[in-house]
Design an enzyme around this catalytic site. Structure first.
Site, PDB file in Angstrom:
ATOM      1  CG  HIS A 200     -12.036   6.480  -6.496  1.00 17.25           C
ATOM      2  ND1 HIS A 200     -13.068   6.696  -5.617  1.00 17.25           N
ATOM      3  CD2 HIS A 200     -11.052   5.857  -5.783  1.00 17.25           C
ATOM      4  CE1 HIS A 200     -12.737   6.215  -4.432  1.00 17.25           C
ATOM      5  NE2 HIS A 200     -11.513   5.717  -4.501  1.00 17.25           N
TER       6      HIS A 200
ATOM      7  NE  ARG B 175      -4.677  -0.725  -2.416  1.00 21.02           N
ATOM      8  CZ  ARG B 175      -4.563   0.124  -1.396  1.00 21.02           C
ATOM      9  NH1 ARG B 175      -4.880   1.406  -1.562  1.00 21.02           N
ATOM     10  NH2 ARG B 175      -4.159  -0.279  -0.212  1.00 21.02           N
TER      11      ARG B 175
ATOM     12  CG  ASP C 207     -13.953   4.187  -0.254  1.00 17.41           C
ATOM     13  OD1 ASP C 207     -13.551   3.326   0.533  1.00 17.41           O
ATOM     14  OD2 ASP C 207     -13.205   4.759  -1.074  1.00 17.41           O
TER      15      ASP C 207
ATOM     16  CG  ASP D  91      -1.829   1.173   1.323  1.00 16.62           C
ATOM     17  OD1 ASP D  91      -1.752   2.061   0.452  1.00 16.62           O
ATOM     18  OD2 ASP D  91      -2.627   1.222   2.274  1.00 16.62           O
TER      19      ASP D  91
ATOM     20  CG  ASP E 120      -4.850   5.098  -3.205  1.00 19.24           C
ATOM     21  OD1 ASP E 120      -5.892   4.716  -3.758  1.00 19.24           O
ATOM     22  OD2 ASP E 120      -4.567   4.807  -2.030  1.00 19.24           O
TER      23      ASP E 120
ATOM     24  CG  ASP F  46      -8.914  -0.208  -1.362  1.00 18.61           C
ATOM     25  OD1 ASP F  46      -7.790  -0.484  -1.822  1.00 18.61           O
ATOM     26  OD2 ASP F  46      -9.287   0.945  -1.120  1.00 18.61           O
TER      27      ASP F  46
END
Length: 943
Positions: free
Chosen positions: A677, A603, A431, A285, A619, A544
């Site tokens: 998004h 993701r 979300d 991440d 992201d 996610d």
């Protein structure tokens, strides 16, 4: 939520909008990478013991020995169906089993016979069958060369960088130093327990066999920092099994271009890594990732393609541990002038790329895909890991998302806004804030008090919703999901045997062990309508944070010494997201009784993730460079089987100006996954919030997507059947044209649409390369015809981006755009027929119900072809049964001549004249309302 976590999140969310590279390891900070990278080429200690060779009809095995420590390895070599070779290397007698990746291969790959051509004391030569292919196995040092005729296609260990860290007992395990005397006692104990009728000759043989000796009796190896314990920042990795890294080098003669090994925010063509870090494959991440950097990102697919004008090959390194990939080239850094100088001076140096794979644990299990064409490699890889899941048609439409839509009223208002501004969409997304306190499978009781009412409202308009379900579970005794997982002991364990806990969005969280089939089965059962309260048929899922993300863990992920049953997390790390998406997709299938195709976005991903849904590039930021990088990022994913890729339109972080937002919509409309998004802290950016002029531009971009849905859906069908990428680099279709090999600012959708997005601020024009020496391309907006094999400067305005249809193709569209794809199911088609220089064209039309698995037997698949002034439709699947109300309302022929009349002959033998218009200035013939059913046989004759 713990106060410390609140503070951490405050820092996280209000940061400087840039990656903190100090949170993530470099190769020098990863002890096994540093250790392996320090090895010098040309000093291989490994040799093949030819006397141990065994050759069956399908497999060769022999032992390798490391002359430095006398440890033996077992080499297995297979010839696989479809022009592939598999090489496995493991310890001959490991102290304990080493991890071998399960579930990624769709089956055990079928083999073909191997045959021995020759053998001497230096090695053996094996036949690989077709095209004079053979494998030369050299003994000292060990090396494999795959040959075709006189050419070396690929070499393994030609640089001598094979390394295999054997499992061993730690020297300080006991309070005294283990000596050869203790080793002798060890052997005596083994003899006592091995048999009551000990064989003296066998005992002598065991004493003489280095592989049978315990570690302490072998040549003592120096322990280095990080072999048994390693600290990064405040985190210590205990490494109870010690050093276990594996590595192998591959040499690719004649190759200057290699691609793949996503996910990296980097160029399509992979760069050399000699003067920096290798490319890293370790699902992480990464907050606000940096561009043009080999740092690891959210997913890892250990597949690399090599291409030159003669051949395409591939390497699939089946290992789920942290992996680094080093790339070097003997032409790196040479300018075009330098290469020309080499040629003039008669230099005979063959270009070569060398690639070295380094993984922290596991075994060496590598599949060598020998092509020889790009599409052969796609087919070979698909035969190993499967093809792209065939999504429901709605998933190919436009998706509207942000973190977060506030409540049901907000959802209803956004939905109404699309209708008010005449912009189609298929999915609206929720979300994490939609849940009850970050408890997944729940709804906020105040903001989403009646979720079925909300979902029914969307369903009435033939629209859908996606809700997020992450794999970190809030530790809360009042939470049903947590209690079930804990009671069944389904959580991953820490090194001491307790449930592993880390910080994520809910605060303290547990992480289900998705490597367990019984855990995945239970997780899938939670999507049943009577378990996931408030869910309905039109609710799909977003996974996610499944790298897994652990805010207070090393590198924002899980400790490597956490345990998945008998295996450490270090062994399985890159598989975690793969398993989460697998279990979620199965849950959506089960809830419908196996009828409905699921849509699941993930993701994190690994090889084989294409079987379960879509991915996105994570992201990103509202910057022009992030728009630009979305192209090579998705192209790279498509090359390794994951076609359903997209980037957050507009950028997740920051706020785009109107020009960037419009250009991103125009680009996203031509990428397989099309979703807007935005971050929680960014201003709202629904398409109608930027003034009427920009609303109109965005509307047009989205409508272009919907008019092309028949073509997009056909491409997904082909990707599902063949493994070929939907969004593809030009070299896939023009493999002999070097001008295409490094192009990454334009791409093909299928083979017939060429797209060159506008990714520069203030651009007034772009230069597009149109490939194909004898090819013509038609601008889809103006119908202007251009010759191939040229760089074409195209002036641009804000109203569109350059898109071209290949001469020789037929593309179906639906010109009537409605509020969603489902509303357009029975609408008529317009066929765009672009003639080539031979005045021929062909294409396909594919139709099914758009959402069930009945496409296996109930569908329409037709071949459309134009030749000798006759356009015809022929059934490609006469055994399939399906009917449609759609009809052909218009046919547009580009590059046509004016006919005197046009006749339609239908399958019942009737003939009728068709009205037409002809634009002589553009050579465009338009046939109006021919009226035949889209699923019928027919011929249209130009006379």
């Amino acid at each position: 939520m713990a106060p410390v976590l609140v503070l951490w999140l405050a820092v996280f969310l209000s940061g400087t909008w840039a990656v903190d590279k100090g949170n993530f390891k470099t190769c020098d900070q990863s002890s096994f990478c540093k250790r392996q990278r320090a090895l010098k080429p040309g000093e291989s200690p490994y040799r093949a013991l030819l006397e141990t060779m065994e050759l069956t009809n399908t497999r060769l095995t022999l032992q390798l020995i490391n002359d430095n420590n006398k440890v033996r390895l077992l080499l297995e070599l297979y010839r696989l169906q479809g022009n592939m070779t598999r090489v496995k290397i493991n310890e001959l007698k490991p102290l304990k089993p080493r991890y071998e990746v399960p579930d990624v291969l769709i089956r055990e790959p079928p083999t073909e016979p191997l045959s021995l051509l020759s053998q001497d004391e230096n090695g053996v030569v094996l036949s690989l069958g077709a095209e004079s292919q053979r494998v030369i196995l050299s003994a000292r040092p060990f090396r494999l060369d795959i040959m075709e005729g006189r050419d070396v296609v690929m070499s393994l260990n030609s640089r001598g960088l094979l390394a295999f860290e054997h499992l061993r007992m730690r020297k300080d395990t006991f309070s005294y130093k283990v000596t050869s005397t203790v080793a002798s006692v060890w052997n005596n104990i083994k003899r006592v327990f091995s048999s009551s009728q000990a064989d003296p000759e066998a005992e002598k043989k065991e004493e003489a066999d280095p592989a049978a000796q315990p570690e302490a009796a072998k040549e003592e190896e120096k322990d280095e920092d990080g072999m048994w314990e390693e600290t990064f920042k405040s985190h210590t990795d205990s490494k109870p099994n010690g050093p276990s890294a594996v590595s192998l080098d591959f040499s690719l003669p004649g190759v200057e271009h290699v691609y793949g090994i996503p996910e990296h925010a980097d160029t399509l063509r992979l760069k050399t890594t000699e003067n920096g870090d290798p490319y890293r494959l370790y699902n992480l991440d990464v907050f606000q990732y940096e561009l043009y950097n080999p740092m690891a990102l959210y997913g890892a697919v250990p597949v690399m393609l090599a291409h030159n004008a003669q051949r395409t090959t591939g390497v699939f390194w089946l290992n789920a541990a942290e992996t680094w990939v080093d790339i070097s080239s003997n032409t790196a850094g040479k300018t075009v002038f330098g290469k020309m100088l080499d040629y003039v001076q008669g230099s005979n140096e063959t270009p070569q790329t060398d690639v070295r794979w380094i993984s922290e644990s596991g075994i060496i299990d590598v599949f060598i895909m020998l092509g020889p064409t790009p599409k052969d490699v796609f087919s070979q890889y698909a035969s190993l890991t499967g093809t792209q899941a065939f999504p429901p048609l709605a998933a190919v439409g436009y998706h509207q998302c942000r973190w977060n839509y506030n409540d049901q009223e907000d959802v209803a208002a956004v939905d109404a806004g699309f209708d008010e501004h005449d912009i189609p969409y298929d999915y609206i997304w929720l979300d994490i804030e939609h849940t009850d306190g970050k408890r997944y499978f729940t709804w906020d009781p105040h903001k989403f008090a009646t979720p079925k009412e909300m979902l029914q409202g969307l369903s009435d308009k033939k629209r859908k919703m996606v809700a997020i379900v992450d794999p970190h579970i809030k530790v809360d005794s009042n939470y049903k999901i947590h209690n079930e997982i804990r009671s069944r002991s389904f959580y991953i364990k820490n090194k001491d045997g307790g449930d592993y806990e880390g910080w994520c969005w809910p605060g303290s969280a547990g992480y289900p062990d998705f490597t367990r089939a019984d855990m995945r089965d239970w997780w899938a059962s939670m999507f049943a309508y009577n378990q996931y309260e408030g869910s309905m048929e039109n609710l799909d899922t977003w996974n996610d944070m499944n790298e897994p993300s652990v805010f207070n863990g090393p590198e924002v992920t899980m400790h490597k010494d956490a345990m998945h049953g008998a295996w450490e997390h270090r062994d399985v790390h890159n598989l975690y997201g793969f398993y989460v998406q697998m279990a979620t997709a199965e849950g959506l299938i089960q809830r419908s009784g196996g009828v409905e195709r699921p849509f699941v976005l993930t993701r994190a991903f690994f090889a084989g993730s294409q079987r379960y849904g879509a991915v996105w590039t994570g992201d990103n930021a509202a910057e022009w460079e992030h728009l630009k990088i979305s192209i090579p990022m998705c192209l790279s994913l498509g090359l390794v089987g994951i076609s359903f890729c997209g980037a957050d339109v507009g950028g997740f972080f920051k706020s785009p100006n109107t020009e960037l937002l419009v250009r991103w919509y125009q680009t996203g409309a031509y990428q397989p996954f099309f979703r807007a998004h935005a971050h929680l802290d960014t201003p709202r950016r629904e398409p109608w919030l930027f003034g009427p002029e920009n609303t109109a531009l965005i509307r047009e971009a989205v409508r272009q997507r919907y008019t092309l849905l028949p073509y997009w859906y056909l491409q997904f069908y082909h990707a599902h059947r063949t493994g070929e990428p939907i969004m593809r680099p030009l070299w896939v279709e023009y493999p002999e044209d070097p001008a295409t090999f490094a192009l990454e600012d334009e791409f093909l959708i299928g083979r017939d649409l060429l797209v060159h997005p506008v990714t520069e601020e203030g651009a007034r024009g772009v230069t597009a390369y149109l490939p194909g020496k004898d090819q013509v391309w038609f601008d889809v907006h103006t119908f202007q015809k251009h010759n191939g094999a040229q760089n074409l400067y195209i002036p641009v305005t804000m109203s569109s981006i350059p898109v071209f249809q290949r001469g020789g193709s037929i593309i179906p569209r639906k010109i009537r755009v409605r509020r969603s794809s489902s509303c357009m199911m029975q609408d008529p088609y317009t066929l765009y027929v672009a003639l080539n220089l031979q005045r021929t064209a062909e294409g396909e039309l594919y139709i099914d119900d758009g959402h069930t698995f009945n496409y296996e037997k109930e569908f329409i698949h037709r071949r459309l072809s134009f030749a000798n002034n006759v356009l015809s439709s022929v059934n490609l699947a006469p055994e399939a049964q399906f009917s449609t109300g759609s009809w052909i309302e218009r046919i547009v022929i580009l590059g046509a001549s004016k006919p005197s009349k046009v006749l339609l002959k239908t399958d019942d033998g009737q003939e009728s004249q068709v009205e037409f218009d002809f634009d002589a200035s553009m050579s465009v013939l338009t046939l109006r309302k021919p009226g035949m059913n889209a699923g019928a046989d027919w011929n249209v004759m130009l006379q």
